[in-house]
Design a protein around this motif. Sequence first.
Motif, short mmCIF file in Angstrom:
data_model
loop_
_atom_site.label_atom_id
_atom_site.label_comp_id
_atom_site.label_asym_id
_atom_site.label_seq_id
_atom_site.Cartn_x
_atom_site.Cartn_y
_atom_site.Cartn_z
N LEU A 1 0.81 -1.22 0.00
CA LEU A 1 0.00 0.00 0.00
C LEU A 1 0.85 1.28 0.00
O LEU A 1 0.31 2.37 -0.12
CB LEU A 1 -0.95 0.00 1.20
CG LEU A 1 -2.01 -1.10 1.17
CD1 LEU A 1 -2.78 -1.15 2.48
CD2 LEU A 1 -2.96 -0.88 0.00
N ARG A 2 2.16 1.14 0.12
CA ARG A 2 3.01 2.34 0.06
C ARG A 2 3.94 2.25 -1.16
O ARG A 2 3.71 2.89 -2.17
CB ARG A 2 3.77 2.52 1.38
CG ARG A 2 4.21 3.94 1.63
CD ARG A 2 5.51 4.30 0.98
NE ARG A 2 6.60 3.43 1.40
CZ ARG A 2 7.74 3.31 0.74
NH1 ARG A 2 7.94 4.00 -0.36
NH2 ARG A 2 8.68 2.47 1.17
N ASP A 3 4.96 1.41 -1.09
CA ASP A 3 5.88 1.29 -2.23
C ASP A 3 5.11 0.76 -3.45
O ASP A 3 5.32 1.22 -4.58
CB ASP A 3 7.04 0.33 -1.89
CG ASP A 3 8.36 0.79 -2.47
OD1 ASP A 3 8.35 1.38 -3.56
OD2 ASP A 3 9.42 0.54 -1.84
N GLY A 4 4.23 -0.21 -3.23
CA GLY A 4 3.46 -0.79 -4.33
C GLY A 4 2.52 0.23 -4.95
O GLY A 4 2.43 0.36 -6.17
N ALA B 1 15.45 -5.80 5.72
CA ALA B 1 15.92 -5.75 4.33
C ALA B 1 14.80 -5.24 3.43
O ALA B 1 13.63 -5.59 3.62
CB ALA B 1 16.32 -7.15 3.88
N HIS B 2 15.18 -4.40 2.47
CA HIS B 2 14.19 -3.83 1.54
C HIS B 2 14.85 -3.79 0.16
O HIS B 2 15.77 -3.01 -0.06
CB HIS B 2 13.83 -2.42 2.02
CG HIS B 2 12.84 -1.69 1.15
ND1 HIS B 2 11.58 -1.35 1.59
CD2 HIS B 2 12.93 -1.21 -0.11
CE1 HIS B 2 10.94 -0.70 0.62
NE2 HIS B 2 11.75 -0.59 -0.42
N CYS B 3 14.41 -4.67 -0.73
CA CYS B 3 15.11 -4.81 -2.01
C CYS B 3 14.21 -4.51 -3.20
O CYS B 3 13.03 -4.86 -3.21
CB CYS B 3 15.64 -6.24 -2.15
SG CYS B 3 16.85 -6.62 -0.89
N HIS B 4 14.82 -3.90 -4.20
CA HIS B 4 14.11 -3.65 -5.46
C HIS B 4 14.63 -4.60 -6.53
O HIS B 4 15.74 -5.10 -6.46
CB HIS B 4 14.23 -2.18 -5.85
CG HIS B 4 13.24 -1.34 -5.11
ND1 HIS B 4 12.00 -1.05 -5.62
CD2 HIS B 4 13.28 -0.80 -3.87
CE1 HIS B 4 11.33 -0.34 -4.74
NE2 HIS B 4 12.07 -0.17 -3.65
N ASN B 5 13.78 -4.80 -7.54
CA ASN B 5 13.99 -5.90 -8.46
C ASN B 5 14.54 -5.49 -9.83
O ASN B 5 14.38 -6.20 -10.80
CB ASN B 5 12.66 -6.65 -8.63
CG ASN B 5 12.86 -8.09 -8.99
OD1 ASN B 5 13.85 -8.71 -8.59
ND2 ASN B 5 11.94 -8.65 -9.78
N GLY C 1 9.76 -2.93 -9.35
CA GLY C 1 9.07 -3.46 -8.18
C GLY C 1 9.97 -3.87 -7.03
O GLY C 1 11.19 -3.75 -7.08
N ASN C 2 9.30 -4.38 -5.97
CA ASN C 2 9.98 -4.82 -4.75
C ASN C 2 10.08 -6.34 -4.74
O ASN C 2 9.53 -7.00 -5.61
CB ASN C 2 9.15 -4.41 -3.52
CG ASN C 2 9.15 -2.91 -3.29
OD1 ASN C 2 8.72 -2.14 -4.13
ND2 ASN C 2 9.64 -2.50 -2.14
N ALA C 3 10.71 -6.87 -3.70
CA ALA C 3 10.74 -8.33 -3.51
C ALA C 3 9.29 -8.80 -3.37
O ALA C 3 8.51 -8.20 -2.63
CB ALA C 3 11.54 -8.67 -2.27
ZN LIG Z 1 11.36 0.93 -2.00
#
Ligand SMILES: [Zn+2]
Length: 513
Positions: A11-14, A200-204, A236-238
Amino acid sequence: MRKIDVFDTTLRDGEQSAGINLNTAEKLEIAKQLERFNADVIEAGFPASSQGDFEAVKKIAQTVKGSIITGLARSVKSDIDTSWEALKYGEQPHIHIFLATSPIHMTHKLKKTPDQVVEIAVESVKHAKKKFPLVQWSAEDAFRSDPEFLIRVVKEVIKAGATTINLPDTVGYATPSEYGAMFRHLKENVPGIDRVKLSAHCHNDLGMAVANTIAAIENGADQVEGTINGLGERAGNAALEELAVALHIRKDKFTFGTDVKLDEIKRTSQLVSQLTGMAIQANKAVVGKNAFAHESGIHQDGMLKERTTYEIITPELIGENSTQLVLGKHSGRHAFKNRAIELGFELSDEKINEAFKNFKVLADKKKEISEDDLYVLLTDQQIQEEDVPVYELKSVQVQYGNGSIPTASVSVISPDGDLLQEASTGSGSVEAICNTLERLVKGTVHLLDYRVTSIGKGRDALGEAVVNMTYNGKSVTGRDVAQDVLEASAKAYLNAINRQLVNESKKSYAKTV
Ligand SMILES: [Zn+2]
């Protein structure tokens, strides 16, 4: 087994991804499903960015009690204070503050020296700590930060009271071994780091988000951030569903796991796809349409003899239910309501009646109503927002022949309650409808993208249309379903316009983000 906390930021990064805009009712619906999915923390939005975001975060904090609710804030007092007003209703108020720590970001974006950045970080954490028991601090672009500076700033924010330290790979640049090494380096060099949770916060961007996240866990991370279906900025994110299933399936190798309810994955993924209008690629791991389809003869033969020859995950694991639902046109309101309750919907009598009416209309056209259809019908009722007057489709009629020019006639009820009618041509049926609607609505429309997909299987499946447009200069996505794709298209078009009308009625008070 070491338990890894799951921090969902759909609901935030997405929601930040291009073309997605959810209203409060839709966000609440997703948050409630994330609670069933058993996310430990739900990042519900960025309260200081707009009135709409503020309201949604507040509503979610008031409603969802099974997960910790958090919101994003810049390292400024006003953001933190605004966030408190939205998040104070949570069982354990949690805030997520971020500040960039890489040389590129500090120099060009923040225009601050490293010393100033440390000071701002410490001040904001101390300010947040006066109100919030749980304070997560993120070093934005941590992966590209100077390791020694990272140690310094993290040490200071822990002293200031941060309870979680997040080290994102904001631009998706890391490889698994490098990302893991960053966690190990901090674990070994920051005094007091065992008192806090590492995240951990990863982008793809390079397709390594899930692998990087697992490397972080192996090197000391106790919390993982990600989104459903891997939504998020850019690539996107993980993807949390992939992560949770990977840790489960390979529990022979891993000594850690999540508490995610795996059999809620399918529904969560579908709901997010439905409400965001972001289709799931057919070959996507875990939740793609083909994830369990065995195509080649040799594979099919193997599967028939022994499933495990080619199947490492079963559809049942993620809650994919192959049994068809037995509701048809003779099913009564009582059976319908019971089914809705079984599926986890909590609807008022008024909304159940409305959904039942739609169900009857559909059952007249379609012999068997599948579980997928029911989810769509009931979710659509759940997310109705009635406070702002909007356009409503009255009728749509299209004349089409392969030798003639398609013509559409459409009538709608305007937000003022007037009946408007128009007719127009186009090079195809959908274009004729769009051209007609463009004449009917006030304002400037520029169509960017249009897509139709089917919900569920079979020749009588429901059609879903997604329309992406700019309306009065603002990018907005609309979606709707109907048994006929042309009707779905007209409704999706108006849905986009209506969303923007609702957005315009809520004043944005974000300065810069
Ligand atoms: Zn992010």
